[in-house]
Design an enzyme around this catalytic site. Structure first.
Site, PDB file in Angstrom:
ATOM      1  CG  ASP A  41       6.806  12.622  -4.981  1.00 24.65           C
ATOM      2  OD1 ASP A  41       6.176  13.678  -4.728  1.00 24.65           O
ATOM      3  OD2 ASP A  41       5.948  11.665  -4.896  1.00 24.65           O
ATOM      4  CE  LYS A  73       8.224  -0.418  -6.112  1.00 25.63           C
ATOM      5  NZ  LYS A  73       7.266  -0.850  -5.757  1.00 25.63           N
ATOM      6  N   GLY A 101       4.836   8.566  -0.803  1.00 24.13           N
ATOM      7  CA  GLY A 101       3.813   7.302  -0.960  1.00 24.13           C
ATOM      8  C   GLY A 101       4.680   5.946  -1.301  1.00 24.13           C
ATOM      9  N   GLY A 102       4.057   4.922  -1.448  1.00 23.47           N
ATOM     10  CA  GLY A 102       4.659   3.728  -1.626  1.00 23.47           C
ATOM     11  C   GLY A 102       5.725   3.723  -2.670  1.00 23.47           C
ATOM     12  NE  ARG A 117      30.019  -5.190   1.889  1.00 21.27           N
ATOM     13  CZ  ARG A 117      31.352  -5.870   2.285  1.00 21.27           C
ATOM     14  NH1 ARG A 117      31.439  -6.150   3.467  1.00 21.27           N
ATOM     15  NH2 ARG A 117      31.973  -6.088   1.400  1.00 21.27           N
ATOM     16  CE  LYS A 139       6.001  -8.857   1.792  1.00 20.34           C
ATOM     17  NZ  LYS A 139       4.580  -9.304   0.994  1.00 20.34           N
ATOM     18  CD  GLU A 168      -5.155  18.247   7.876  1.00 23.61           C
ATOM     19  OE1 GLU A 168      -4.382  19.395   7.618  1.00 23.61           O
ATOM     20  OE2 GLU A 168      -5.456  17.875   9.059  1.00 23.61           O
ATOM     21  CD  GLU A 181      -3.750  -2.718   0.763  1.00 26.61           C
ATOM     22  OE1 GLU A 181      -3.709  -3.710   1.596  1.00 26.61           O
ATOM     23  OE2 GLU A 181      -3.269  -3.077  -0.411  1.00 26.61           O
ATOM     24  CE  LYS A 236       1.937  -5.133   5.802  1.00 26.78           C
ATOM     25  NZ  LYS A 236       1.925  -4.232   4.593  1.00 26.78           N
ATOM     26  CD  GLU A 246       4.510 -12.387   1.816  1.00 28.27           C
ATOM     27  OE1 GLU A 246       3.339 -12.448   1.169  1.00 28.27           O
ATOM     28  OE2 GLU A 246       5.365 -11.858   1.365  1.00 28.27           O
ATOM     29  NE  ARG A 250       4.703  -9.073   5.796  1.00 25.74           N
ATOM     30  CZ  ARG A 250       5.969  -8.307   5.654  1.00 25.74           C
ATOM     31  NH1 ARG A 250       7.010  -8.713   6.327  1.00 25.74           N
ATOM     32  NH2 ARG A 250       5.737  -7.066   5.244  1.00 25.74           N
ATOM     33  CG  ASN A 251       1.053 -16.466   2.621  1.00 27.26           C
ATOM     34  OD1 ASN A 251       1.062 -17.604   2.498  1.00 27.26           O
ATOM     35  ND2 ASN A 251       2.069 -15.632   2.218  1.00 27.26           N
ATOM     36  CG  ASN A 254      -0.583 -11.126   0.031  1.00 29.14           C
ATOM     37  OD1 ASN A 254       0.132  -9.980  -0.100  1.00 29.14           O
ATOM     38  ND2 ASN A 254       0.375 -12.176   0.515  1.00 29.14           N
ATOM     39  CG  HIS A 257      -2.983  -7.614  -2.211  1.00 25.06           C
ATOM     40  ND1 HIS A 257      -4.064  -7.553  -1.204  1.00 25.06           N
ATOM     41  CD2 HIS A 257      -2.157  -6.430  -2.114  1.00 25.06           C
ATOM     42  CE1 HIS A 257      -3.663  -6.031  -0.437  1.00 25.06           C
ATOM     43  NE2 HIS A 257      -2.716  -5.597  -1.193  1.00 25.06           N
ATOM     44  CG  HIS A 261      -0.560  -7.817  -6.793  1.00 23.43           C
ATOM     45  ND1 HIS A 261       0.099  -8.437  -5.695  1.00 23.43           N
ATOM     46  CD2 HIS A 261      -0.731  -6.503  -6.251  1.00 23.43           C
ATOM     47  CE1 HIS A 261       0.520  -7.716  -4.681  1.00 23.43           C
ATOM     48  NE2 HIS A 261       0.137  -6.408  -5.134  1.00 23.43           N
ATOM     49  CG  HIS A 273      -2.145  -1.175  -4.731  1.00 27.27           C
ATOM     50  ND1 HIS A 273      -1.487  -2.692  -5.076  1.00 27.27           N
ATOM     51  CD2 HIS A 273      -2.202  -1.401  -3.476  1.00 27.27           C
ATOM     52  CE1 HIS A 273      -1.300  -3.328  -4.095  1.00 27.27           C
ATOM     53  NE2 HIS A 273      -1.994  -2.640  -3.095  1.00 27.27           N
ATOM     54  CG  MET A 869     -36.574  10.634 -48.762  1.00 33.10           C
ATOM     55  SD  MET A 869     -38.295  10.750 -48.065  1.00 33.10           S
ATOM     56  CE  MET A 869     -38.989  12.000 -49.463  1.00 33.10           C
TER      57      MET A 869
END
Length: 1557
Positions: A41, A73, A101-102, A117, A139, A168, A181, A236, A246, A250-251, A254, A257, A261, A273, A869
């Site tokens: 970006d 996104k 970032g995410g 594909r 994911k 930095e 996180e 992770k 998941e 893997r839950n 969360n 979350h 969320h 987030h 007054m």
């Protein structure tokens, strides 16, 4: 140095610093490709894109730069990038690089999963959040309008390159965002890593603030950062390897979350987030605690570590509550969002629960019922009344707050290590630990799973915090007092600043500061004197210190605890009266002895303490903190009030705490069985409902426990034990608690709080100088369903939870305030005591404003206090107000009442002095407030000096009815008072008194009435004054709210005034407001927004029109002129509008939530228009943004106003579809329009308060504005306003002015209707045909058809039934015909404000019109109506038919009650020779009155000519009655006010021409 982490069998996660070259070499070697495509970006690209271009020189390397943010996104951006890839001829062997970032990682990963594909890609995360979370695991997803990450795929990257050098350039907030996180991962997996995060937050922040150098070794802090990130990523990676898709393990990632969320869905993008997850972590940890599987120690550790990284830990965090979107965080909304999660189903949600730090309850998410989640999320709690299911109860309370704070400070000041056990894990102790860490006075770590706090003391070597750093103490009073002295021990340049929340800034520290200053220390108040915030310079000399200790023992303990570190030994002498809470001083001295310092008191008779200097030595290796004795009172009290048994360990006769004496000193005399050993106490209550009153009890040794005693005393139904009775008590069930004056300066004024909240239950109390009395009553007589305000005070909340055990449905607001001393109180109440606790969502309970103008009779009838007054016009305005509110309202002057009780006011002052007078005046005010006689339907004028005493001001501020300050120009008041000698002289300048009192009047009054109507030298009111007084007081009381009817689809409009000064508009205001239902005052466009100027402008407008005012302060961002950054000033201006009783307050969604909530809470009968204006043209009416804005607005607005900008006519159709989708019963009306020429159709179609302009205005308030007439014309052309035909039925009617009247009105408003004559001798087929015609709109009916028309109508109004005649036919929306009578309304309007007090009316004549005249006079409030007619028998028949109060009379009879209002219904010719005209009794009323002659011609009838010759009589010709009743007809037919000015002028000109005048 490059570290590697394995995932899915490959060492594909690489970590290190300055990895760009490593990334290139690795990819070229292991991932050969025809093209490398980097997507980033603009923010990241500007920093690092050139580095990658240089590194990949020599190979085909492409880059694509997107706009930053979640908006990229999307499906649209995905397609955009894919089309670009195809245009660049990229093939299946392309390798994509996601640098960012995410958002970038998720988007690029999904593109890679689907392009050709599937192509290879690598993650190069640049934020800490992406490094430890989204980049690892494969994911990928994009967002849709329905939610985040709903379309995506599992697509594993070939590599994840985590270059920590990118951090930095990361803003600190983004670093904290990622740390949420990191904390989460350690919390679910590795306690050692969690402990490291607790202990080393400062080092981790230092790592991102230092710059790495290529080729140079990394620093120790950077090594720590690398270790922390690698450990988090490693967890992770392991979980993903075991459960890639998941399905179970893997839950675990969360954790935090599920709720986080849901919070994020409401607050994004304003809250990040990680910040939402941080709040979710605490709430989900509390869920585990509620279920009994996680300790409060663990919750406290999670809270502290998240706070250490600058993260919010509750929904009440100011960063969240300041956001308008926070209003949408209702429990139901969050549960609805959580329901969308595919893991959830039905009335339970799958949530990861901890069992301890580093371990989850299950290796998967656990099903949790909605009811449990609701309890955690709710801001309030309800204790379900009943008997404790766990009885006999056995438990230990948390560690003592008092001892915990002292132990923390003592251990920190000691030289060495001390292990504290049973430490209270609460807000207060967190504040103390945080402050000591900020002062670098100690280092903390945890052992035994958090049960033991290890304190590495610094020996008193504290340091001044960095410049700009404030130590924030919240409402922690103990910490604030202790640290005030501790901060003088800090060394270094600069000074230490300590501050707190709003309540903390009211709590006194003055005596402590005075003592330290006198001893040579330098402390400075930064705001109000005597309270925080403070600036404290280094230096505590010691020596002889004199300290006033009658307010708080914490002042004493503060000096005692720090004294060993002073430069000289300290002699502490306590002065200024009785020392408060001696047991707490003794506690401090005992604890200091445990830490090696002996305090001596040479003379037990004197409060002088000697403390050696030299500092503390080596502390005890281990120090166990006693359980909290104040908290112990609550479970013991539950046993007492429910007749059950409770045993508490850790509290007994050997306790250091005075409150340990509660069981023996309070519960035993109340009838409980008490067994107390050295460290254990057992209480068994008497049978439920059989507690004894205490009589007299001095609770000075246990002041904090008095609240618990209060709630027990409230249900005490047996008299005190012998010897404890009170001979002077007003009630045999009295408990008189004394010795607790210091409780007024705790977290709140606790004495006042108990009095006010007990009153809600119906419990009577009395406040004393140093305590209060409570008068017990049976439990069944207490009012159920009470909502208890807790004042953010833990003691208040827990005390009333005791009462909730026996009183049904008591709701405790602000439930989280218990976190100060017993964070898991609500959990323990249910799990350990056995009383069920339910969550109550106050936002949902109070959500959505009331759109009804109806009020209960109780509210409408509340008496009004008028202050101001002397000389402001209180008495005059008050009398007018009482008269306007109705004949059952009474005016009373407090000065008159005072003199009735005490004699002459000047004589009283001369005899007793001003202070005694003020005391007596305050006592009278209290009597007026509490007396049933004056509680309702009174307007009470108070003396000008009532605000001089704090006690009186407090009474007025707490009064729950209207308090109105009457204001008048200072010069006018001064001039009046200089002439008035009826009251004692002030003894100072009048202007000085005026200026001193003005802030107090403003403080005490809920409303201001600007009395610009009363001339300076007279008491007479103009008609405008009378009208404005009636409007103002009718509105603020709710007796007659001055609001626009927004029901039944009626179209409404407000005129937008754009004048910098409204004066030029006043002469033409009637013309300007033609067709408008309200007028908007654009405060932001005024020449000045100074409050005095705005107040004047409102008063000027009020004098010219009685239309409701829409009061608007429009900011620049919303298309106005008010500065965006001045939000406080904007709210202050809106508050001024509320105080001036402006009917509609425009409140922008962008204003701070807390200020808006206060405004809404205090709005009274005014309505809030919640507004949002988007000038960009980008807001889509079918998009999610407008739905979000609507939800925000509907949460607090009585009316929702959303304004967009139209780009095409289609935008107007989209707008209407949106409005239809959100409209319905119980929802606020929606004002939705588009700006600009293309948006004019939206203005035409909008039915709710459309802003309109007028040709006479200098400018339009907004582009595209139309006039009312233009809108009506457009509605007609669109087929939405059919042309109607209106008629006059009767004969003879050829000379009627009605066609002129109504056709002029139709034309002026742009209405397509016509009005004509239909003259018939009887109601024949011609009239029947007209009535049946689809174009028929209505008719005026005159003689001879007023009775004959009735059988043709579907319904007749009660007025017409009572009068026995119909003069108006209205075609209603369903086509039915409705008959009414407006003759009486015309008479009422012409008479105007009726005389005050008892008065008589007189009707001349006994025909059909006479019935309307009698009806009008009775409606005006006449106590008697004379009917005088030439034929007495006709008068007798009319009087008999019209009921009580109506009397047939001869003129001579009028002498017994001369009329004030005379209405003649006799033709003018019939009065020329009438004998009654010569009778003096007709005009015998000395004050004069009003004569209305219904005769149409001539303009001046013989009766009017005679009346004009009488002193004090006003005359009204028949043409004026015709006009007024015609205006009423016009409004009944069209739903619009008639344009009176132009209609009247046109009709009078035509009439005069007809009459040859």
């Amino acid at each position: 140095m490059v570290e590697r982490v394995s995932i899915l069998g490959k060492d594909s996660i690489h970590l290190g610093f300055r990895l760009v070259t490593h990334i290139r070499d690795t990819l070229l070697k292991t991932q050969p490709a025809s093209c490398y495509v980097l997507v980033t970006d603009t923010n990241v690209g500007a920093l690092y894109l050139d580095d990658f271009k240089r590194a990949f020189a020599g190979v085909r390397f492409l880059s694509y730069v997107l706009q930053p943010g979640e908006g990229s996104k999307s499906r649209e951006t995905k397609a955009e990038v894919e089309d670009w890839l195809l245009a660049q001829a990229c093939t299946r062997d392309t390798v994509m690089l996601a640098l960012g970032g995410g958002v970038i990682g998720d988007l690029v990963g999904f593109i890679a999963a689907t392009f050709m594909r599937g192509v290879r890609f690598v993650q190069i995360p640049t934020t800490l959040l992406a490094m430890v979370d989204s980049s690892v695991g494969g994911k990928t997803a994009i967002d849709t309008p329905h939610g985040k990450n709903l379309i995506g795929a599992f697509w594993q990257p070939e590599y994840v390159f985590i270059d920590l050098a990118f951090l930095e350039s990361l803003p600190p907030r983004e670093f904290s965002n990622g740390m949420a996180e990191v904390v989460k991962t350690a919390a679910i997996w590795d306690e050692d890593e969690f402990a490291a995060l607790e202990a080393r937050s400062a080092e981790l922040y230092a790592a991102i603030q230092s710059k790495s150098t290529p080729g140079a070794p990394i620093s120790a802090a950077q090594k720590l950062l690398l270790h922390v990130v690698k450990a988090s990523v490693g967890v992770k990676a392991h979980i993903v390897t075991v459960d890639e898709r998941e399905t179970g393990l893997r839950n675990l990632v969360n954790f935090g979350h599920s709720i986080g969320h849901a919070i994020e869905a409401v607050l994004t993008p304003a809250v990040l987030h990680g910040e939402c997850v941080s709040v979710g972590i605490i709430l989900e940890a509390e869920l585990a605690r509620q279920r009994g599987i996680l300790s409060q120690v663990a919750v406290g550790r999670l809270t502290r570590v998240l706070k250490a990284y600058g993260l919010p830990v509750s929904l009440s965090d100011p960063r969240i509550t300041a956001l308008p979107a926070s209003r949408q965080l209702t429990v139901d909304r969050l549960l609805d969002i959580m329901r969308v999660d595919k893991k959830n189903k039905g009335d339970e949600k799958r949530i990861v629960l901890l069992s301890r730090i580093g371990k989850t309850f299950e290796e998967r998410a656990t099903p949790v019922p909605d009811a449990q989640i609701r309890k955690v999320l709710s801001a309030a709690a309800k204790v379900v009344s009943g008997s404790p299911a766990k009885s006999p109860v056995r438990l230990a309370t948390p560690g003592s707050k008092s001892i915990s704070n002292r132990a923390l400070l003592l251990a920190a000041l000691s030289r060495g290590t001390c292990r504290l056990t049973n430490l209270l894990h609460s807000d207060d102790t967190q504040v103390m630990m945080g402050a000591l860490a900020d002062l670098r006075g100690a280092r903390f770590e945890w052992e035994d799973g958090g049960d033991t706090l290890v304190v590495h003391g610094g020996g008193g070597a504290l340091a001044v915090p960095p410049a700009g750093k404030e130590i924030y103490l919240g409402n922690a009073g103990t910490a604030a007092r202790f640290l005030t002295t501790v901060c003088t021990l800090a060394r270094g340049a600069g000074e230490t600043r300590i501050t707190g929340n709003a309540r903390m800034k009211q709590r006194p520290v003055g005596p402590l500061v005075d003592a330290l200053r006198a001893a040579g220390s330098s402390l400075e108040y930064l705001e109000g004197a005597g309270c925080l915030p403070l600036r404290i310079a280094p230096g505590f000399a010691g020596g002889h210190i004199k300290l006033a200790a009658s307010v708080s023992s914490q002042y004493v303990s503060s000096v005692l605890l720090s004294a060993p570190c002073a430069a000289q030994p300290v002699t502490l002498e306590l002065v200024g009266g009785q020392v408060i809470s001696q047991p707490y001083i003794d506690m401090t001295i005992a604890m200091m002895r445990s830490f090696g310092v002996t305090v001596t008191r040479p003379d037990p008779a004197r409060h002088v303490y000697e403390i050696p200097n030299g500092g503390y030595g080596v502390p005890p290796e281990k120090y166990e903190i006693e359980s909290d004795a104040s908290s112990a009172t609550y479970p013991l009290a539950i046993a007492a009030i429910t007749g059950t048994t409770c045993t508490l360990s850790g509290i007994g006769s050997a306790s250091l705490q005075g409150d340990a004496g509660f069981a023996k000193g309070v519960l035993e005399p109340m009838g409980c069985s008490v067994k107390q050993g050295a460290s254990e106490t057992t209480v068994t209550g008497p049978p439920k409902g059989e507690l004894r009153a205490l009589g007299l009890v001095d609770m000075e040794p246990m002041t904090d426990a008095f609240l618990t005693a209060c709630v027990l005393a409230a249900v005490a139904t047996r008299p005190p034990l012998p010897g404890r009775e009170l001979s002077d008590a007003p009630n045999p069930l009295t408990t008189r608690i004394i010795g607790i004056a210091n409780q007024r300066v705790k977290e709140c004024n606790r004495i006042r709080a108990m009095i006010d909240e007990l009153a809600k239950f119906g419990v009577e109390t009395k406040e004393l100088d140093d305590g209060l009395e409570i008068y017990g009553k049976p439990i069944h007589e207490l009012k159920p369903g009470v909502s208890v305000r807790c004042y953010d005070d833990h003691r208040v909340a827990m005390a009333f939870s005791v009462l909730g055990a026996v009183v049904e449905d008591a709701v405790l607001e602000e439930k989280r305030c218990v976190e100060k001393t017993w964070p898991n109180w609500w959990d323990d109440l249910e799990n350990k005591i056995g009383l069920k606790v339910e969550g109550v969502d106050l936002q949902a309970t109070h959500a959505g404003p009331s759109n009804s103008t109806s009020e209960t009779a109780e509210v409408k009838e509340k008496s009004v206090f008028v202050i101001g007054m002397r000389g402001a016009g209180k008495t005059h305005v008050g009398k007018l107000a009482a008269h306007a509110l109705g004949k059952d309202w009474t005016f009373a002057d407090a000065d008159v009442l005072f003199e009735q009780k005490h004699g002459s006011l000047p004589a009283f002052v001369a005899a007793h002095g001003w202070p005694a007078f003020r005391d007596a005046e305050t006592a009278l005010l209290k009597d007026l407030i509490t007396s049933p006689r004056y509680a309702t339907k009174h307007v009470l004028s108070l003396g000008g000096g009532i605000v001089e005493t704090p006690a009186a001001r407090e009474l007025l501020k707490k009064y729950d009815g209207p308090v109105v300050a009457v204001t008048r120009a200072a010069d006018a008041i001064v001039e009046f008072l200089e002439r008035d000698k009826t009251r004692p002289a002030y003894g100072e300048s009048i202007r000085g008194v005026f200026e001193r009192r003005q802030p107090w009047f403003a403080e005490c009054a809920k409303y201001e009435f600007v009395n610009d109507f009363v001339p300076q030298d007279e008491g007479r009111a103009t008609g405008a004054a009378t009208t404005e007084v009636a409007r103002f007081f009718g509105h603020v009381t709710g007796v007659a709210p001055n609001l626009v009817d927004l029901q039944d689809g009626r179209r409404s409009y407000f005129l937008s005034l754009t004048y910098p000064d409204v004066r030029p508009a006043l002469p033409i205001i009637d013309g300007l407001t033609t067709g408008a239902d309200a007028v908007e005052l654009r405060v932001d466009l005024l020449a000045s927004t100074d409050h005095a100027y705005v107040r004047e402008q409102v008063a000027l407008l009020r004098g010219a029109t009685s239309l409701p005012i829409v009061y608007t302060v429009r900011t620049k961002a919303q298309g106005g002129a008010f500065p965006d950054e001045k939000t406080k000033e904007a709210l202050d201006l809106i508050e001024l509008g509320r105080r001036l009783a402006c009917e509609y307050l425009d409140v922008e969604l962008s204003l701070p939530v807390a200020g808006v909530d206060t405004l809404v809470k205090n709005k009274g009968k005014s309505k809030v228009i919640a507004s949002w204006h988007d000038w960009s043209g980008k807001m889509r009416w079918d998009g999610p943004d407008v739905k979000a804005k609507y939800a925000l607005a509907a949460a607090f607005g009585d009316i929702v106003k959303i304004v967009g900008a139209a780009n095409s006519i289609q935008d107007n159709f989209a707008l209407r579809r949106f409005v239809d989708s959100v409209s319905g019963p119980g929802r606020p009306p929606v004002l939705a329009i588009n700006m600009g020429a293309a948006g004019q159709m939206s203005r035409i179609l909008n039915p709710v308060l459309s802003p309109v302009t007028h040709p006479l205005l200098p400018t339009r308030a907004a582009p595209g504005q139309l006039s009312v007439a233009q809108i009506q014309q457009a509605l007609h052309l669109l087929g939405l306003l059919p042309a109607r035909q209106f008629f006059l039925f009767g004969t003879p009617i050829s000379k009627s002015m009605s066609p002129t009247l109504h056709n002029t009105g139709f034309k002026e408003l742009g209405l397509p209707h016509t009005y004509g004559l239909l003259e018939t001798a009887e109601v024949d087929e011609t009239i029947r045909a007209a009535l049946k015609d689809n174009a028929f709109g209505g008719a005026s009916v005159t003689i001879p058809h007023k009775l004959a028309i009735i059988p043709l109508l579907d319904a007749v109004s009660p007025h017409a039934q009572a009068i026995g005649a119909v003069n108006t036919v209205i075609r209603q929306a369903d086509g039915s015909l409705y008959g009414d009578n407006t003759d009486w309304r015309g008479i009422v309007a012409c008479v105007g404000t009726p005389p005050q007090g008892e008065w008589t009316g007189c009707v001349l004549g006994a025909g059909g019109t006479a019935r309307a005249a009698v009806y009008a006079l009775k409606a005006l409030g006449a106590s008697r109506v004379w009917v005088v007619n030439r034929t007495r028998a006709n008068a007798d028949s009319l009087a008999a038919a019209l009921g009580p109060g109506v009397h047939a009379a001869n003129v001579a009879d009028l002498a017994s009650a001369p009329p004030a209002v005379i209405v003649s219904t006799v033709p003018a010719a019939g009065t020329e020779s009438a004998a009654w005209l010569k009778a003096r009794e007709l005009f015998a009323r000395a004050e004069g009155g009003v004569v209305v002659d219904m005769a149409y011609a001539p303009l001046e009838t013989p009766l009017l000519k005679l009346a004009k010759a009488q002193a004090g009589w006003r005359v009204v010709p028949g043409i004026e009655v015709l006009l007024e009743q015609g205006y009423c007809q016009f409004e009944l037919w069209t739903g619009r006010r008639a344009p009176k000015g132009v209609v009247r002028e046109t009709v009078l000109n035509a009439y005069k021409k007809q009459q040859g005048i």
